[in-house]
Design a protein around this motif. Sequence first.
Motif, short mmCIF file in Angstrom:
data_model
loop_
_atom_site.label_atom_id
_atom_site.label_comp_id
_atom_site.label_asym_id
_atom_site.label_seq_id
_atom_site.Cartn_x
_atom_site.Cartn_y
_atom_site.Cartn_z
N GLN A 84 8.67 2.96 -27.28
CA GLN A 84 7.71 2.05 -27.90
C GLN A 84 8.38 1.15 -28.93
O GLN A 84 8.02 -0.02 -29.09
N VAL A 85 9.34 1.69 -29.66
CA VAL A 85 10.13 0.93 -30.62
C VAL A 85 11.60 1.08 -30.25
O VAL A 85 12.10 2.20 -30.11
N ALA A 86 12.30 -0.03 -30.07
CA ALA A 86 13.73 0.03 -29.75
C ALA A 86 14.52 0.14 -31.05
O ALA A 86 14.09 -0.34 -32.10
N THR A 87 15.68 0.81 -30.98
CA THR A 87 16.53 0.96 -32.16
C THR A 87 17.98 0.66 -31.82
O THR A 87 18.40 0.78 -30.67
N LEU A 88 18.74 0.30 -32.86
CA LEU A 88 20.19 0.15 -32.73
C LEU A 88 20.80 0.27 -34.12
O LEU A 88 20.09 0.17 -35.13
N SER A 89 22.09 0.50 -34.17
CA SER A 89 22.82 0.56 -35.44
C SER A 89 23.70 -0.67 -35.55
O SER A 89 23.67 -1.56 -34.69
N MET A 90 24.50 -0.72 -36.59
CA MET A 90 25.40 -1.85 -36.78
C MET A 90 26.78 -1.61 -36.18
O MET A 90 27.74 -2.31 -36.51
N HIS A 91 26.92 -0.63 -35.28
CA HIS A 91 28.16 -0.46 -34.52
C HIS A 91 28.39 -1.72 -33.69
O HIS A 91 27.44 -2.35 -33.19
N ALA A 92 29.64 -2.10 -33.52
CA ALA A 92 29.98 -3.35 -32.84
C ALA A 92 29.42 -3.43 -31.43
O ALA A 92 29.14 -4.52 -30.92
N SER A 93 29.25 -2.27 -30.75
CA SER A 93 28.78 -2.28 -29.37
C SER A 93 27.28 -1.99 -29.24
O SER A 93 26.76 -1.94 -28.13
N SER A 94 26.60 -1.82 -30.36
CA SER A 94 25.20 -1.41 -30.28
C SER A 94 24.28 -2.49 -29.73
O SER A 94 23.21 -2.19 -29.21
N ILE A 95 24.67 -3.77 -29.83
CA ILE A 95 23.83 -4.82 -29.27
C ILE A 95 23.64 -4.63 -27.78
O ILE A 95 22.58 -4.93 -27.22
N GLU A 96 24.68 -4.09 -27.10
CA GLU A 96 24.56 -3.84 -25.66
C GLU A 96 23.53 -2.74 -25.39
O GLU A 96 22.77 -2.81 -24.43
N VAL A 97 23.50 -1.73 -26.26
CA VAL A 97 22.48 -0.69 -26.13
C VAL A 97 21.10 -1.31 -26.30
O VAL A 97 20.17 -1.04 -25.53
N ALA A 98 20.96 -2.18 -27.31
CA ALA A 98 19.67 -2.80 -27.59
C ALA A 98 19.18 -3.64 -26.41
O ALA A 98 18.01 -3.60 -26.06
N LEU A 99 20.09 -4.41 -25.81
CA LEU A 99 19.68 -5.26 -24.68
C LEU A 99 19.19 -4.40 -23.52
O LEU A 99 18.18 -4.73 -22.87
N HIS A 100 19.90 -3.31 -23.23
CA HIS A 100 19.46 -2.41 -22.17
C HIS A 100 18.09 -1.82 -22.50
O HIS A 100 17.20 -1.80 -21.63
N GLU A 101 17.91 -1.39 -23.73
CA GLU A 101 16.64 -0.76 -24.11
C GLU A 101 15.50 -1.78 -24.12
O GLU A 101 14.36 -1.45 -23.79
N ILE A 102 15.78 -3.02 -24.49
CA ILE A 102 14.76 -4.07 -24.42
C ILE A 102 14.35 -4.30 -22.97
O ILE A 102 13.20 -4.64 -22.69
N GLY A 103 15.29 -4.11 -22.04
CA GLY A 103 14.94 -4.19 -20.63
C GLY A 103 13.81 -3.23 -20.27
O GLY A 103 12.95 -3.53 -19.45
N HIS A 104 13.83 -2.04 -20.91
CA HIS A 104 12.73 -1.09 -20.72
C HIS A 104 11.51 -1.48 -21.54
O HIS A 104 10.40 -1.63 -21.02
N THR A 105 11.72 -1.64 -22.86
CA THR A 105 10.61 -1.80 -23.80
C THR A 105 9.81 -3.07 -23.54
O THR A 105 8.58 -3.05 -23.54
N ALA A 106 10.48 -4.19 -23.31
CA ALA A 106 9.79 -5.46 -23.16
C ALA A 106 9.46 -5.81 -21.71
O ALA A 106 8.42 -6.43 -21.44
N PHE A 107 10.32 -5.40 -20.76
CA PHE A 107 10.18 -5.91 -19.40
C PHE A 107 9.92 -4.83 -18.34
O PHE A 107 9.82 -5.14 -17.16
N ALA A 108 9.84 -3.57 -18.76
CA ALA A 108 9.52 -2.47 -17.84
C ALA A 108 10.49 -2.36 -16.68
O ALA A 108 10.11 -2.01 -15.56
#
Length: 534
Positions: free
Chosen positions: A300-324
């Motif tokens: 329901q809420v996506a999360t990420l940290s400030m690790h240099a590679s975390s933006i990639e995690v966020a984009l994948h998770e937004i694929g679930h959270t926003a676009f199913a």
Amino acid sequence: MRLLPPILALALHAAAGFALAENISLRLGYEEGRSGLHFAPQYAERGAFGLSPDMGAEAHGEKWRVVAKDAKGNIVHQVNVRSGRDWVAESFDPHSGHITHAQKVTQRSGLFEVSLPFDARVASVEVLPQVKGNQLAATPLHRMDRNALQQLLNKSLSRKNLAASASATTVYESGPAAGRMDYVFIGDGYTAAEMSKWRSDAKKIIDGFLADPLFAANKGKINVRRVDVVSNQSGVDEIDKGIYKDTALDGEFGCYNIERLLCVNNSKTINTVASVLAPDQRDVLIVVSNSTRYGGSGGQVATLSMHASSIEVALHEIGHTAFALADEYDYGTCNSASEPSEGNVSRVSSRSVKWGSQIAANTAVPTQAGQYANGTVGVFQGGQYCRAGKYRPTENSRMRTLGYPWHAVNESLVAKVFAKYAGSTPPGGTTTSKTQSGSLSNGGIAYAPSATPGYIQSGAGTINLKLSGPANADFELALYKSGSNGWLKVASSTGPTSSETISYNAAAGYYYIEVKSYSGSGTYTLNYSYPTPK
């Protein structure tokens, strides 16, 4: 001037920016106990914000159907919303981008929000479980009559100033919130002395988010906002290290006993964001934790940290959270008993697969990995936690391995989600064309578009309408435009037959079409096209 049915008029006025306070946003808490699900209304507000987009009965994940009814029990409005209870907790290798752990989890308690019309006809609101197709369950999970809704509004208004101390800033805005998908980035674990650090961190994350080709191509369909909230302590809980911090949103690594999984308190997050942003300004929530440890999560809420590679995690998770979108990797617990509802995985291994129209004639089906350039659309074995029995559309996409492109099938599915938001620009060039069929009784009236929200947003240019009907009937055609004084008829065609055409030189704005039987009855077909808004 003919008036629209109240709900359609409300939706149109809200989208056009008129100051009507005729919609209601409800925030409901839920908790699963021994005797089943229990709901507790927590907050309500009334305003001219947009309605919740319908997720569709066949969309990904568990849904609740929220229904507004009149005093006689007739449905005034209904919408499918994701419950947010069930999701897959994932962790990825930061170096290879491959999945290392996937586990289905159920959130036993939480919040969800929904925005509905609240005109004088609405006598009650019900929350029903989603059953097969478009059927309605007989018994609601929760029901509120109008008196209870009004009491909740009054109670919420009296405690509005008691909300958590937070502030919101619009970072990027392409148009009105009612017609855009609004992304909200919230900082957690940043103290008052670290607010400048949070603003700098947020800029890095948001710049990376907007630089992704998918979002760069759809910048005209999104808004981006930043919410600042102060934590008492800096950092994030790290359960495996015995580190605990007092943060605004309770961020923690190691939730569900998964080392790289970063979770927050969803209820606190929703309440914090809702204290500073209107309901239609907070479609997708993304929490950024003040830590350089690698990890993140979806749900329901996506999360990420400030690790240099975390933006990639966020984009994948937004694929679930926003676009199913479904996961396309084959790690995890496989269930191939039924056809998946998601558009990017299937049990079908032939060209009749749901993305079959995007497969080139010279691409072999099923499609062997390593035989074609990555991004070639085919039918590749393995997907949604199954090594066999399920198929994915490309060899490797972002929904399989971090760092890869989204690719064509996922991009087309994303475009369909954006199209649920009234102001978004449908794909297909500078002109949008649609067809609507129906039937009219003698003296009857139909409106187009018949689907929610009941209007079109047109760019400047020519709107073309073509109506055809039975030979022994006289049907009429009219075009209405929203203006400062309400809805006005701007063009009509009233010949003696049921075949009518209109070609109207339109200014950019909101329009709807009326098809009316002057005499006779029968089926009709309406073809219409309009300039796609920029």
